[in-house]
Design a protein around this motif. Structure first.
Motif, PDB file in Angstrom:
ATOM      1  N   ILE A 576       0.852  -1.193   0.000  1.00 13.68           N
ATOM      2  CA  ILE A 576       0.000   0.000   0.000  1.00 13.68           C
ATOM      3  C   ILE A 576       0.885   1.240   0.000  1.00 13.68           C
ATOM      4  N   TYR A 577       0.657   2.124  -0.960  1.00 20.67           N
ATOM      5  CA  TYR A 577       1.287   3.441  -0.946  1.00 20.67           C
ATOM      6  C   TYR A 577       0.263   4.459  -0.453  1.00 20.67           C
ATOM      7  N   ASP A 578       0.540   5.051   0.681  1.00 20.81           N
ATOM      8  CA  ASP A 578      -0.280   6.139   1.195  1.00 20.81           C
ATOM      9  C   ASP A 578       0.232   7.438   0.566  1.00 20.81           C
ATOM     10  N   GLU A 579      -0.400   7.841  -0.536  1.00 19.66           N
ATOM     11  CA  GLU A 579       0.015   9.055  -1.253  1.00 19.66           C
ATOM     12  C   GLU A 579      -0.949  10.215  -1.012  1.00 19.66           C
ATOM     13  N   VAL A 580      -1.643  10.150   0.114  1.00 16.85           N
ATOM     14  CA  VAL A 580      -2.576  11.215   0.467  1.00 16.85           C
ATOM     15  C   VAL A 580      -1.858  12.561   0.494  1.00 16.85           C
ATOM     16  N   PHE A 581      -0.695  12.601   1.089  1.00 14.26           N
ATOM     17  CA  PHE A 581       0.094  13.829   1.184  1.00 14.26           C
ATOM     18  C   PHE A 581       0.965  14.034  -0.051  1.00 14.26           C
ATOM     19  N   VAL A 582       1.711  13.021  -0.448  1.00 14.81           N
ATOM     20  CA  VAL A 582       2.767  13.216  -1.448  1.00 14.81           C
ATOM     21  C   VAL A 582       2.269  13.129  -2.883  1.00 14.81           C
ATOM     22  N   GLY A 583       1.063  12.621  -3.111  1.00 14.21           N
ATOM     23  CA  GLY A 583       0.624  12.356  -4.465  1.00 14.21           C
ATOM     24  C   GLY A 583       0.195  13.586  -5.238  1.00 14.21           C
ATOM     25  N   LEU A 584       0.068  13.414  -6.548  1.00 13.64           N
ATOM     26  CA  LEU A 584      -0.453  14.428  -7.454  1.00 13.64           C
ATOM     27  C   LEU A 584       0.378  15.701  -7.429  1.00 13.64           C
ATOM     28  N   TYR A 585       1.675  15.528  -7.528  1.00 12.34           N
ATOM     29  CA  TYR A 585       2.658  16.610  -7.735  1.00 12.34           C
ATOM     30  C   TYR A 585       2.970  17.444  -6.498  1.00 12.34           C
ATOM     31  N   ARG A 586       2.527  17.029  -5.314  1.00  8.75           N
ATOM     32  CA  ARG A 586       2.940  17.765  -4.115  1.00  8.75           C
ATOM     33  C   ARG A 586       4.460  17.796  -4.016  1.00  8.75           C
ATOM     34  N   LEU A 587       5.118  16.710  -4.435  1.00  9.82           N
ATOM     35  CA  LEU A 587       6.581  16.647  -4.382  1.00  9.82           C
ATOM     36  C   LEU A 587       7.220  16.874  -5.753  1.00  9.82           C
ATOM     37  N   GLY A 588       6.396  17.308  -6.724  1.00  8.94           N
ATOM     38  CA  GLY A 588       6.948  17.597  -8.042  1.00  8.94           C
ATOM     39  C   GLY A 588       6.734  16.491  -9.052  1.00  8.94           C
ATOM     40  N   PHE A 589       6.184  15.361  -8.622  1.00  7.73           N
ATOM     41  CA  PHE A 589       5.894  14.274  -9.556  1.00  7.73           C
ATOM     42  C   PHE A 589       4.521  13.702  -9.220  1.00  7.73           C
ATOM     43  N   GLU A 590       3.898  13.085 -10.229  1.00  7.92           N
ATOM     44  CA  GLU A 590       2.515  12.639 -10.077  1.00  7.92           C
ATOM     45  C   GLU A 590       2.364  11.538  -9.049  1.00  7.92           C
ATOM     46  N   SER A 591       3.285  10.584  -9.077  1.00  7.77           N
ATOM     47  CA  SER A 591       3.212   9.437  -8.173  1.00  7.77           C
ATOM     48  C   SER A 591       4.611   8.950  -7.870  1.00  7.77           C
TER      49      SER A 591
END
Length: 796
Positions: A576-591
Motif C-alpha cells: 500500500i502506498y499512502d500518497e494522500v500527502f505526497v501524491g499528485l505533484y505535491r513533491l513535483g511528480f505525479e506518483s
C-alpha cells in the motif's frame, strides 16, 4: 488583499449590464453621504471615452452643495469609447510601433489597493468610499480578465445596480449569482423604478426573500442637447432624489450600507470569544490558548493568502486595514493545489451541485465519478491499477486500503485462519508513519502522540534512513539499527539527483546492506508466531505528520522487493502506498511509483485531488486485489462505504483540478524551477519550487540540524534541547512571522502591502508548503523572511 477600516466604509459598485445607471445611482449615494457630513472618496479605476463624458467628471459636477468634501479620481483613462482591454490596445497602437503589453491584473489591482490605502491613512473621521466598475459584472478589465475575477483579491463589499430595462430581471439575477459564486458580499441592490416593465417589483420580492436589501429609485430625465439646460434639469433631478431633508429611499440605502459595515466589524470582533466558547479545535492544546488574540479569524481567502482580522490595525495614528493578508504557509494542511477561492473550481462545484447534488453510488454511476476513475487509472495508476474506490478523505481511504490488503492476503495465501488469527494480522512499515486519525489507520502505525486509548499496534516498523542537507551537503543518514552501533552513519552524495536515481543505486553496496538487514529482520518476524505479516504500508518518499521525514527511496524500493520475495513470502504481501500527502505533484511528480521503480498493489490519493475545495479520496487497486472480493456471495464483497461515496461535486472539482494541474506541469514556472535544480538535465525527477541555493545556505546555519525540499515542500529541523512533537521550539522561534512585516519591500500579496505568514510546526521541525502555482515572488519573499529570522536566531 481585503480592505476593511473602522472609519472608512467602502463599497464597490457593479452593474448588471451596461447603461443601467451605475454612475447616476452612485452620484445619488455620494450626495446622500455628503449631506450626512461624511467625507466621500470616489474612484473610477478605468474610464474609456471622451474626458468630458467621464464618470468621475459627472460625479464632480453633480455632487451637490457639499462637493468640497468629495475626492474623485480615475486611475487609468483611455480616449476610445470601447471595452477597457481594447482601449489600452488601441491607445498603444496610436503611439506607433509594436503594441505594448497590457497592464497585468496584479498591476491593476495593486494600483486600486494603493489608492484605497492612501485615502484610508489620511482619515481620522467617518468617511465613505465608492469604487465604480465599468460595464457589467463580467466586462473585462485592462488585461482582458473579467472584472469579477480581477477585483476579487480586494474583496470589497458590493452594491449591485440592477437592470430596469427589458430582460433586466434575468441579467440582475445572473449578475448576483456570478458575484455570489465568487464569494462577494452583496450588501444592496439598487435600480430605477420603471413603471412599464416593473422589474423593481419582481426583484424586490425575489431578493428580499434572500435577505438582500433592494431600493428602487426614480429614473433620470432624458438627456437634453443644450448643456446648460441639461445641467439644470439633471441637478433638479438629483435635488429631488436626494433632498436636504435626509429622507427617502437613497438615504435608507446609505443608512443600510453603514449598518452593514458596522455589523461586519462587530461580528468579526465577536468571533474570537464565540469561538473559544463553542469550538473544539483539532491538534490544539486549548490550555495553551491564553486569550482571544490567539484566535486567527479568517474573513476570506484568495490565492495563497488568508485575509485575517487584526484589531490592532485600526488603532494606530495612521490606521491600516482591519483585514491583513497572511500567507497560508501550510497550504491549509497540504490541500491547496491552485490557491484559495479559484473561480474555475467554484464554478465546477456549483455546476455539479446544480446537476446532481449528491446521488447514491452503489451499482450506479455518473459522469464526474466515471471520468475521474478513468483518469486516475491512466494517471498515477497507469500500468498497474484496474479499479478505483471512492471514500471521504485520506484516513477513510487508508481504512479501505487496509481492508483490501488483509482480505487479499488471506485469499492469495490460501490460509484458513481463525477469527483471533485474522484479528492479529499485522503490517510492516516505517517508524514515524501516519495514515490518518481513524482508529484502524492508527493501528497500522506504532503507538505515538496521535494514537488513542483503544490503540493496538498491529505490526512492525523499521527505523528508516533519511535524506537531507546537512551543512550544505546532501546526506543519507543511517539510524543506529542499520549501523550496528550507537551512532548514526552518514553517506554524502554529489547532489539530490544522485540520491533519487534509484535504479543506479540498486547496484551500490548500500543497497546490499539494506537488503541483508531487511531480509534478516523480516525472516525473524516471520518466525515469530505471535503475529503474521499481511501487508506493507508506506508513505513513499516523505512521511508527513511524523515530522516531514524524507526517507531514502532506495530503502523503500528494497522493502517492496523483499516483501514480494517468494522465498520469504510464498504469497507476496500486498503493498500500500499512502500518497494522500505526497501524491499528485505535491513533491513535483505525479506518483512515487516511477521514482521508486516499483508500483504498489494499492494506493490512496486525497488532499490535492480536489484543489483544497472538498474532501474526497480515491483508493486504487490492482486487479489481483479486486478479484479477492469477487464471488457469488454478497458477504465476500467489499462491505465498506460512506454516505457521500463518489459525491458528484467532489468528483467534478477533482476533474477540473487535474485539468489545471496538467497545464501547470508544462508552465514556464515549472520548467524554470526544474532547471535551477538540474541545469545539465532536460528534466530532473527531483526538484523544488524552493531555491536550491537558499536550501543549501539554510542548512549551513548553526541552529539548523538539517533541511530538505522537494516540490512544494520545505522542511527545517532545528537543533534544540526539547526536540520531538511536544516541543514548541520551532513555533516559538518563528513566532514573529505571523505578523505583517512592513520593511518597505515590494509585497507579493494580492493588492500589495506587507503580509504575515500562517504556518504549522511539528515539534522542532518547521515546514512550509506552496500551492502548485504559487508565484516565485511570493516564495522569494518567504525565503527572505525565513533567512532573516533563522540566521539571527540563537541555539537554545
Amino acid at each position: 488583499m481585503s480592505h476593511l477600516y473602522k472609519h472608512l466604509r467602502i463599497h464597490q459598485v457593479f452593474g448588471a449590464n451596461t447603461d443601467v445607471g451605475k454612475t447616476i445611482i452612485t452620484t445619488a449615494l455620494i450626495r446622500a453621504s455628503l449631506l450626512n457630513n461624511n467625507r466621500v472618496f470616489y474612484l473610477k479605476p478605468v474610464s474609456t471615452g471622451a474626458p468630458q463624458d467621464a464618470d468621475d467628471e459627472h460625479i464632480k459636477r453633480y455632487a451637490g452643495p457639499q462637493k468640497h468634501l468629495l475626492d474623485a479620481h480615475c486611475l487609468f483613462r483611455y480616449g476610445d469609447p470601447v471595452s477597457p482591454h481594447l482601449a489600452v490596445k488601441m491607445a498603444s497602437e496610436k503611439q506607433g510601433g509594436e503594441v505594448a503589453p497590457m497592464p497585468s491584473d496584479e498591476t491593476f489591482v495593486n494600483s486600486v489597493a494603493e489608492h484605497i490605502r492612501k485615502r484610508a491613512k489620511a482619515m481620522n473621521m467617518p468617511a465613505h468610499m465608492y469604487v465604480e466598475t465599468a460595464g457589467g459584472v463580467h466586462s473585462p478589465t485592462l488585461s482582458g480578465t473579467t472584472q469579477l475575477d480581477s477585483y476579487r483579491p480586494l474583496f470589497l463589499p458590493t452594491i449591485l445596480i440592477g437592470d430596469s430595462k427589458l430582460g433586466g430581471i434575468s441579467s440582475t439575477i445572473s449578475s448576483f449569482e456570478s458575484l455570489s459564486l465568487r464569494g462577494y458580499i452583496v450588501d444592496a441592490i439598487l435600480l430605477f423604478r420603471d413603471e412599464y416593465y416593473r422589474n423593481f417589483a419582481y426583484l424586490t420580492q425575489y431578493f428580499s426573500e434572500r435577505g438582500i436589501h433592494v431600493s428602487a429609485l426614480d429614473p433620470p430625465p432624458p438627456r437634453i442637447d443644450d448643456h446648460a439646460e441639461n445641467f439644470v434639469n439633471t441637478e433638479k433631478y438629483y435635488s429631488n432624489l436626494v433632498p436636504d431633508g435626509h429622507r427617502g429611499d437613497i438615504f435608507n440605502a446609505v443608512e443600510h450600507l453603514d449598518k452593514c459595515h458596522t455589523q461586519r466589524i462587530q461580528e468579526l470582533d465577536s468571533m474570537p470569544r464565540r469561538t473559544l466558547d463553542a469550538i473544539w479545535w483539532p491538534f490544539v492544546q486549548h490550555g495553551s490558548v491564553k486569550s482571544e488574540k490567539d484566535v486567527t479569524v479568517i474573513d476570506s481567502a484568495w490565492s495563497d493568502f488568508f485575509s485575517i482580522y487584526d484589531t490592532s490595525s485600526g488603532n494606530t495614528s495612521q490606521p491600516t486595514s482591519l483585514l491583513q493578508p497572511q500567507l497560508d504557509g501550510s497550504a491549509s494542511w497540504w490541500t491547496q493545489a491552485v490557491g484559495h477561492s479559484h473561480p474555475t473550481l467554484a464554478l465546477a462545484a456549483a455546476n455539479a451541485a446544480g446537476r446532481y447534488g449528491h446521488v447514491m453510488f452503489p451499482q450506479a454511476t455518473h459522469l464526474p465519478a466515471l471520468k475521474l476513475a478513468e483518469r486516475l487509472l491512466q494517471g498515477p495508476g497507469k500500468g498497474w491499477a484496474s479499479r478505483a474506490f471512492f471514500s471521504d478523505n485520506g484516513s477513510t481511504g487508508m481504512e479501505v486500503a487496509l481492508k483490501m490488503a488483509l482480505r487479499s492476503f488471506i485469499v492469495s495465501s490460501g490460509l484458513e485462519l481463525t477469527s483471533p488469527e485474522k484479528q492479529s494480522l499485522g503490517v510492516v512499515g516505517l517508524k514515524g508513519s501516519y495514515h490518518g486519525d481513524t482508529i484502524g489507520a492508527m493501528d497500522a502505525c506504532e503507538e505515538g502522540v496521535y494514537t488513542c486509548e483503544w490503540h493496538k499496534a498491529k505490526g512492525y516498523w523499521f527505523e528508516p534512513p533519511t535524506v537531507s542537507l546537512r551543512r550544505g551537503q546532501v546526506a543519507v543518514s543511517l539510524p543506529p539499527a542499520l549501523t550496528g552501533d550507537q551512532h548514526q552513519a552518514v553517506e554524502i552524495f554529489e547532489n539530490l539527483a544522485r540520491v533519487y536515481d534509484v535504479e543506479q543505486r540498486m547496484k551500490s553496496p548500500l543497497a546490499g546492506h539494506y537488503r541483508q538487514y531487511l531480509e534478516k529482520n523480516i525472516r525473524h518476524l516471520q518466525e515469530d508466531n505471535s503475529r503474521k505479516l499481511a501487508a506493507l504500508v508506506l508513505e513513499p518518499i516523505v512521511m508527513g505528520a511524523g515530522g516531514m521525514i524524507f526517507v531514502d527511496p532506495l530503502f523503500q524500493r528494497i522493502m517492496v522487493e523483499v516483501v514480494r520475495d517468494p522465498t520469504l513470502f510464498p504469497a507476496a504481501l500486498p503493498v500500500i502506498y499512502d500518497e494522500v500527502f505526497v501524491g499528485l505533484y505535491r513533491l513535483g511528480f505525479e506518483s512515487a511509483g516511477p521514482l521508486l521503480g516499483v508500483n504498489p498493489d494499492i494506493s490512496v490519493n486525497a488532499k490535492i485531488l480536489t484543489g483544497g475545495v472538498l474532501p474526497l479520496a480515491v483508493t486504487m487497486t490492482s486487479d489481483c486485489i479486486f478479484q479477492a472480493f469477487k464471488s457469488d456471495n454478497k458477504i465476500d464483497a467489499l462491505l465498506h462505504g460512506h454516505s457521500y461515496t463518489a459525491h458528484a461535486v467532489g468528483c467534478q472539482v477533482a476533474n477540473v483540478t487535474l485539468d489545471m494541474i496538467d497545464g501547470l506541469t508544462k508552465s514556464d514556472q515549472w520548467v524554470t524551477a526544474n532547471r535551477k535544480w538540474a541545469p545539465a538535465e532536460a528534466h530532473s525527477k527531483v526538484w523544488s519550487f524552493w531555491d536550491p541555493d537558499f536550501l543549501t545556505s539554510i542548512s549551513r546555519l548553526d541552529i539548523v540540524d538539517e533541511a530538505m525540499a522537494l516540490g512544494t515542500v520545505l522542511a527545517i529541523k532545528f537543533k534544540v534541547n526539547d526536540a520531538g512533537y511536544a516541543s514548541h521550539s520551532a513555533q516559538a522561534l518563528l513566532q514573529s512571522m505571523r505578523s505583517s512585516q512592513d520593511g518597505g519591500s515590494t509585497s507579493s500579496a494580492p493588492g500589495g502591502g506587507p503580509f504575515g505568514v500562517h504556518y504549522r510546526t511539528l515539534g522542532n521541525i518547521a515546514y512550509f508548503m506552496t500551492s502548485l502555482n504559487t508565484s516565485r515572488a511570493t516564495i522569494e519573499t518567504l525565503e527572505d523572511r525565513l533567512w532573516s529570522i533563522i540566521s539571527n536566531a540563537r541555539l537554545s
